[in-house]
Design a protein around this motif. Structure first.
Motif, PDB file in Angstrom:
ATOM      1  N   LYS A  30      -9.931  -9.343  17.562  1.00 36.70           N
ATOM      2  CA  LYS A  30     -10.881  -8.289  17.197  1.00 36.70           C
ATOM      3  C   LYS A  30     -10.225  -7.227  16.325  1.00 36.70           C
ATOM      4  N   VAL A  31      -8.880  -7.110  16.449  1.00 38.04           N
ATOM      5  CA  VAL A  31      -8.119  -6.127  15.682  1.00 38.04           C
ATOM      6  C   VAL A  31      -6.947  -6.852  15.029  1.00 38.04           C
ATOM      7  N   ILE A  32      -6.742  -6.618  13.731  1.00 35.95           N
ATOM      8  CA  ILE A  32      -5.654  -7.251  12.996  1.00 35.95           C
ATOM      9  C   ILE A  32      -4.672  -6.173  12.540  1.00 35.95           C
ATOM     10  N   VAL A  33      -3.375  -6.435  12.763  1.00 34.31           N
ATOM     11  CA  VAL A  33      -2.328  -5.468  12.427  1.00 34.31           C
ATOM     12  C   VAL A  33      -1.384  -6.098  11.414  1.00 34.31           C
ATOM     13  N   GLY A  34      -0.944  -5.314  10.423  1.00 35.70           N
ATOM     14  CA  GLY A  34       0.039  -5.832   9.470  1.00 35.70           C
ATOM     15  C   GLY A  34       0.257  -4.863   8.328  1.00 35.70           C
ATOM     16  N   GLY A  35       1.155  -5.230   7.439  1.00 39.69           N
ATOM     17  CA  GLY A  35       1.332  -4.483   6.205  1.00 39.69           C
ATOM     18  C   GLY A  35       0.262  -4.875   5.208  1.00 39.69           C
ATOM     19  N   ASP A  36       0.219  -4.167   4.094  1.00 37.54           N
ATOM     20  CA  ASP A  36      -0.795  -4.464   3.076  1.00 37.54           C
ATOM     21  C   ASP A  36      -0.714  -5.908   2.609  1.00 37.54           C
ATOM     22  N   ARG A  37       0.521  -6.436   2.442  1.00 41.97           N
ATOM     23  CA  ARG A  37       0.688  -7.805   1.951  1.00 41.97           C
ATOM     24  C   ARG A  37       0.037  -8.808   2.895  1.00 41.97           C
ATOM     25  N   HIS A  38       0.226  -8.591   4.213  1.00 41.65           N
ATOM     26  CA  HIS A  38      -0.336  -9.526   5.178  1.00 41.65           C
ATOM     27  C   HIS A  38      -1.855  -9.375   5.283  1.00 41.65           C
ATOM     28  N   LEU A  39      -2.332  -8.150   5.304  1.00 42.96           N
ATOM     29  CA  LEU A  39      -3.769  -7.935   5.443  1.00 42.96           C
ATOM     30  C   LEU A  39      -4.530  -8.439   4.219  1.00 42.96           C
ATOM     31  N   LYS A  50      -8.734  -3.012  11.187  1.00 38.88           N
ATOM     32  CA  LYS A  50      -7.367  -3.249  10.690  1.00 38.88           C
ATOM     33  C   LYS A  50      -6.480  -2.052  11.033  1.00 38.88           C
ATOM     34  N   ILE A  51      -5.256  -2.348  11.399  1.00 36.36           N
ATOM     35  CA  ILE A  51      -4.235  -1.312  11.597  1.00 36.36           C
ATOM     36  C   ILE A  51      -3.109  -1.606  10.626  1.00 36.36           C
ATOM     37  N   VAL A  52      -2.841  -0.664   9.733  1.00 44.20           N
ATOM     38  CA  VAL A  52      -1.764  -0.814   8.754  1.00 44.20           C
ATOM     39  C   VAL A  52      -0.546  -0.060   9.252  1.00 44.20           C
ATOM     40  N   TRP A  53       0.621  -0.694   9.135  1.00 46.83           N
ATOM     41  CA  TRP A  53       1.838  -0.047   9.596  1.00 46.83           C
ATOM     42  C   TRP A  53       2.045   1.287   8.893  1.00 46.83           C
ATOM     43  N   ASN A  54       2.339   2.309   9.699  1.00 44.40           N
ATOM     44  CA  ASN A  54       2.641   3.633   9.173  1.00 44.40           C
ATOM     45  C   ASN A  54       4.076   4.003   9.505  1.00 44.40           C
ATOM     46  N   SER A  55       4.578   5.050   8.875  1.00 49.64           N
ATOM     47  CA  SER A  55       5.898   5.590   9.188  1.00 49.64           C
ATOM     48  C   SER A  55       5.719   6.973   9.806  1.00 49.64           C
ATOM     49  N   PRO A  56       6.285   7.243  10.976  1.00 51.31           N
ATOM     50  CA  PRO A  56       7.127   6.339  11.762  1.00 51.31           C
ATOM     51  C   PRO A  56       6.306   5.246  12.432  1.00 51.31           C
ATOM     52  N   SER A  77       6.128 -11.291   9.025  1.00 51.74           N
ATOM     53  CA  SER A  77       6.808 -12.189   8.082  1.00 51.74           C
ATOM     54  C   SER A  77       7.773 -13.095   8.843  1.00 51.74           C
ATOM     55  N   GLY A  78       7.656 -14.409   8.614  1.00 48.29           N
ATOM     56  CA  GLY A  78       8.623 -15.344   9.178  1.00 48.29           C
ATOM     57  C   GLY A  78       8.665 -15.333  10.683  1.00 48.29           C
ATOM     58  N   ASP A  79       9.860 -15.212  11.230  1.00 45.71           N
ATOM     59  CA  ASP A  79      10.082 -15.229  12.672  1.00 45.71           C
ATOM     60  C   ASP A  79      10.061 -13.794  13.197  1.00 45.71           C
TER      61      ASP A  79
END
Length: 404
Positions: A30-39, A50-56, A77-79
């Motif tokens: 129901k909720v997808i999390v990732g960076g812009d590239r993945h989303l 969608k939840i986009v990774w933020n800093s911090p 990404s990857g493993d």
């Protein structure tokens, strides 16, 4: 326990390359999390939250946790368990609540391209990490795999290799492995100029040194010349004996009390990548020496605490081992150290003065342990000849804290 969170590793081939189970976890979330590239890999018109990774990153993790009980999928990404987000998430979320599906890591893909054995390479991530850790893995003949922090990383690494006398090392940059835009760029560190690179890249290095290049073993007892110091340095031979007595194990924490130039904590950390140490020192110049030495010798994560023991020891994490190299005669230093030391932990104290030696004798009588007298002589010039010059004698006390 309900598994509400999935972490799915994705390669350069995107969602099409996922296994049936991985696709199911993505589809039912129901909720997808990732960076812009993945989303951006999701189908156009995907209306899920969608939840986009933020800093911090901690703020994003708390947002994920706020959805506990819903089906949440993190795209990685990857493993995810190889320098990935899975490791970070597991610090706050139990594995019983998670399903982790890895894709091949960048390290595995690079070894497959180069014909290297994954078990025979040094693996380093410079993503969000101090580049000085790279100084701790360079040696002749080493095969290194490095996760880049961006397209600037290969040039930075090439410059570091050249400065260390490893400019003749072969470098290979592997971009976007597993995708249609995969590319490989090869060159020599000393003449590396390539900067037109993808941000997503992995660096492979076959280390080759110039003649007379200085490099250091990971074993205890680095040359005294490896350190900047003002004389407050545990000498090489004594340092090797002291580290042997401290007996570091992977993942253990050392308190280096009265750290001087930081040599004991630094060599504790160099013994294994997961060893950690805290250097406690009050002298301003020595604090700078510790920081400079830690950077130069590949242990930039050495924690430095400015202050005098025992006051400076308050609220520090509980250590597995303690070295008291200075301040043993100060009131409450030993008592505070002993109270904080874990059961089964080791305490090593080196006494140089008569006063500290007397205290060591008293403590050994009360707490047990072993006493060793260390006497070192070095050959030095006397005119045209060589003679033996004695170093200051050391009385070393080693004691293990047993259950009362």
């Amino acid at each position: 326990m309900n598994k509400w969170l999935s972490v799915v590793g994705i390669g350069e081939d995107g969602l099409e390359g996922l296994s049936a189970i991985a696709k199911l976890l993505v589809d039912r979330a129901k909720v997808i999390v990732g960076g812009d590239r993945h989303l951006n890999m999701l189908p156009a018109g995907d209306l899920r939250e969608k939840i986009v990774w933020n800093s911090p990153i901690e703020s994003s993790i708390q947002e994920i946790i706020s959805h506990k009980g819903e089906q949440v999928c993190v795209l990685a990404s990857g493993d995810p368990m190889c320098y990935g987000i899975g490791v970070t998430l597991l610090r706050q979320i139990d594995i019983g609540e998670m399903t982790i599906i890895p894709a091949p890591s960048a390290f595995s893909l690079a070894c497959a391209r180069l014909g290297w054995s994954l078990t025979e390479v040094e693996m380093v991530s410079l993503c969000g990490r101090d580049p000085a850790i790279f100084n701790g893995v360079i040696y002749p003949g080493a095969k290194l795999l490095i996760l880049s922090a961006g397209n600037h990383t290969p040039k930075m690494v090439a410059d570091m290799l050249t400065q260390k006398g490893f400019g003749s090392s072969q470098m290979t940059v592997l971009e976007r492995m597993g995708g249609v835009n995969e590319r490989t760029i090869e060159g020599i560190a000393g003449s590396w100029t390539q900067t037109d690179l993808a941000n997503l890249n992995t660096i492979a290095i076959s280390c080759s040194s110039e003649p007379n290049t200085q490099f250091f073993s990971r074993f205890a007892g680095l040359p005294d010349s490896a350190y900047h110091h003002d004389g407050q340095l545990t000498k090489r031979e004594v340092r090797a004996i002291t580290l042997s007595a401290l007996a570091p194990l992977p993942g253990q924490l050392l308190w280096d009390v009265g750290a001087g130039c930081g040599s004991i904590g630094i060599e504790w950390m160099r013994s294994h990548s997961r060893c950690v140490a805290i250097a406690i020192e009050h002298h301003p110049t020595r604090l700078q020496y510790i920081a400079d030495n830690a950077t130069a010798l590949g242990t930039p994560n050495l924690k430095i605490v400015a202050g005098k023991a025992p006051t400076a020891l308050a609220n520090l994490p509980q250590p597995d081992a303690i070295f008291i190299g200075g301040g043993l005669t100060a009131p409450e230093v030993f008592t505070t150290c002993w109270q904080n030391l874990k059961i089964g932990g080791r305490l090593v104290a080196n006494a140089v003065t008569v006063e500290s030696e007397q205290m060591v004798f008293q403590l050994q009588h009360q707490f047990g342990g072993e006493l060793t007298r260390i006497a070192i002589q070095r050959a030095e010039s006397i005119g045209k000849f060589l003679g033996w010059k004695a170093m200051a004698g050391i009385t070393q006390w080693v004691v293990v804290k047993n259950p009362e």
